[in-house]
Write a protein that holds these residues in place. Structure first.
Motif, PDB file in Angstrom:
ATOM      1  N   CYS A   1       0.767  -0.762  -0.167  1.00  0.00           N
ATOM      2  CA  CYS A   1       0.054  -0.016  -0.040  1.00  0.00           C
ATOM      3  C   CYS A   1       1.187   1.278   0.271  1.00  0.00           C
TER       4      CYS A   1
ATOM      5  N   CYS B   1       0.131   4.143   2.939  1.00  0.00           N
ATOM      6  CA  CYS B   1       0.617   3.845   3.988  1.00  0.00           C
ATOM      7  C   CYS B   1       2.428   2.478   4.592  1.00  0.00           C
TER       8      CYS B   1
ATOM      9  N   HIS C   1      -7.042   0.692   0.284  1.00  0.00           N
ATOM     10  CA  HIS C   1      -6.879   2.124   1.425  1.00  0.00           C
ATOM     11  C   HIS C   1      -8.288   2.996   1.740  1.00  0.00           C
TER      12      HIS C   1
ATOM     13  N   THR D   1      -7.281   3.622   6.962  1.00  0.00           N
ATOM     14  CA  THR D   1      -6.093   2.713   7.010  1.00  0.00           C
ATOM     15  C   THR D   1      -5.972   1.804   6.022  1.00  0.00           C
ATOM     16  N   CYS D   2      -5.245  -0.006   5.892  1.00  0.00           N
ATOM     17  CA  CYS D   2      -5.555  -0.462   4.915  1.00  0.00           C
ATOM     18  C   CYS D   2      -6.989  -1.801   4.902  1.00  0.00           C
TER      19      CYS D   2
HETATM   20 ZN   LIG Z   1      -3.124   1.600   2.858  1.00  0.00          ZN
END
Ligand SMILES: [Zn+2]
Ligand SMILES: [Zn+2]
Length: 342
Positions: A161, A164, A174, A180-181
Motif C-alpha cells: 500500500c 501506508c 486503502h 487504513t488498509c
Molecule cells: Zn493503506
C-alpha cells in the motif's frame, strides 16, 4: 507540477550513494487532503516510515468527515429523536440502538488499529530499501512477487500500500475514511461495519420520519412532547418537525452512500475479486464484466457455499466415526487383556 516532481526524484536518486547515511525520522503533516501529497516527501525518509495504525499522522481529511457524520447521527438520535418516543419505548429503543452503535464503534476501532502488515515481512525482518522511487500506476511488488521496498518475496495476494508504505496481506483497498488498509486481517470486520452502518442509518432515518409524520397525524401529542422536552414557544413544534426532516434526510444520505459500498462489495464477492483486482481488470479488459451475468454468478456462489458446508459435514462425520472406531478398538483390546489375565 510534473517538473517539480521530476526535480524531486532526480534529487532523491542522487542520495543512492549515501546508503549508510542516517535517515531522519519523518515529520508527517497532521492532516492530508490527498495521498498524492506523499509524492513531495523526501523519498529516503518516507521509505523508512510505515503507517502502524489509522490514528497515526497524517490523518486523511475524509476520516475527520466520517467521524463528524457519525457524531451528528448518534448525538442527534439520543439527544433529539429519542425524546419523541413514549417513555417505555424510549428505553427499549435507546438500549437497542446503543448496543448496535457500541458494536459499530468496536468494529471501527478494530479495523483502524489492527496491524495489517503481512506477517511474512515481520518474520523476515529485512532492512527496507530506502532508495526505491515509487511511480504512479507501477506496483511496488514486481511480477516475481518481490516487494522492492520491504525487500521480501510475498504471497500473490499481498500488495504494497503506497499511502501506508507497507505490504498488506490479502490487500483489498486503502480506505481514506478509516485512514487504513483493508486486507485479510480486517476485511470481514469491514463488511460487518458497512452492513451494520447501513442498518443503523436506516433505523435512525425511519424513527425520524415516523415522528416527522406525527406532527400532521397526532399534532396534540407532538406539541405536548415538544413543550415538555424542548420549548413551549409558538414555533417550536414547526422547528422540531423541520429538524426531524433534516435529520431523516441526513441519515438517508449516509444510508445510500453505504448502500452503494455494500452493492459494490457484494458484486466483488460474486466476481471473486478484491477491489484492486477489479479496478485493474476494468482498465485492462472493460468488456470482461459485460459478459458476466450476476444472477448466474449468484447461483454458482450459493452452490459453492452448499458444497463447502456438505464437505465440512462429511469431514466432521468421518472424524467422529474414526474416533468411535478407535474407542471401540481400545475397549476390545482392554477386554482381551482382561480375559487373558483371568
Ligand atoms: Zn493503506
Ligand atoms: Zn512492501
Amino acid at each position: 507540477m510534473a517538473s517539480s516532481s521530476n526535480d524531486l526524484r532526480n534529487e532523491e536518486e542522487g542520495h543512492s550513494h549515501q546508503i549508510d547515511a542516517p535517515v531522519k525520522k519523518i515529520k508527517m503533516p497532521f492532516i492530508i487532503t490527498d495521498n498524492k501529497q506523499f509524492a513531495y516527501v523526501n523519498v529516503r525518509e518516507f521509505n523508512n516510515w510505515r503507517r502502524i495504525n489509522a490514528c497515526q499522522r497524517p490523518i486523511d481529511i475524509s476520516m475527520i468527515f466520517l467521524w463528524i457524520v457519525w457524531f451528528i447521527a448518534v448525538i442527534g438520535f439520543y439527544s433529539f429523536v429519542s425524546f419523541f418516543f413514549p417513555t417505555i419505548n424510549q428505553i427499549i429503543v435507546c438500549i437497542f440502538a446503543g448496543v448496535l452503535t457500541c458494536i459499530q464503534l468496536a468494529t471501527t476501532l478494530y479495523i483502524m488499529f489492527v496491524e495489517t502488515q503481512d506477517p511474512v515481512i515481520q518474520q523476515q525482518n529485512k532492512p527496507r530499501n530506502l532508495d526505491y522511487v515509487k511511480e504512479m500506476g507501477v506496483p511496488v511488488i514486481g511480477p516475481d512477487n518481490f516487494c522492492h521496498i520491504c525487500q521480501v518475496t510475498v504471497e500473490r495476494k499481498t500488495r504494497h500500500c503506497k499511502p501506508c508504505n507497507k505490504c498488506v496481506a490479502g490487500f483489498d483497498h486503502h480506505c481514506v475514511y478509516l485512514n487504513t488498509c483493508i486486507g485479510s486481517k480486517n476485511y470481514s470486520e469491514f463488511i460487518l461495519l458497512i452492513y451494520l452502518s447501513a442498518f443503523i442509518a436506516l433505523f435512525f432515518a425511519a424513527c425520524a420520519l415516523y415522528y416527522f409524520i406525527q406532527f400532521f397525524a397526532n399534532k396534540t401529542q407532538f406539541k405536548e412532547t415538544v413543550s415538555y422536552y424542548f420549548s413551549s414557544g409558538k414555533y417550536a413544534p414547526v422547528i422540531c418537525d423541520i429538524l426531524l426532516l433534516l435529520y431523516c434526510l441526513f441519515c438517508l444520505y449516509a444510508y445510500f452512500t453505504v448502500l452503494e459500498l455494500i452493492i459494490f462489495h457484494f458484486k466483488l464477492w460474486l466476481y471473486k475479486m478484491k477491489t484492486q483486482e477489479y479496478i485493474r481488470k476494468r482498465e485492462d479488459d472493460p468488456e470482461y464484466f459485460e459478459n458476466l451475468k450476476l444472477k448466474t454468478l449468484f447461483k454458482q456462489r450459493i452452490i459453492e457455499i452448499k458444497d463447502r458446508q456438505k464437505t465440512k459435514r462429511n469431514r466432521k462425520r468421518a472424524k467422529k466415526q474414526k474416533q468411535e472406531t478407535e474407542e471401540n478398538n481400545t475397549i476390545e483390546t482392554e477386554q482381551e487383556s482382561f480375559d487373558f489375565r483371568v
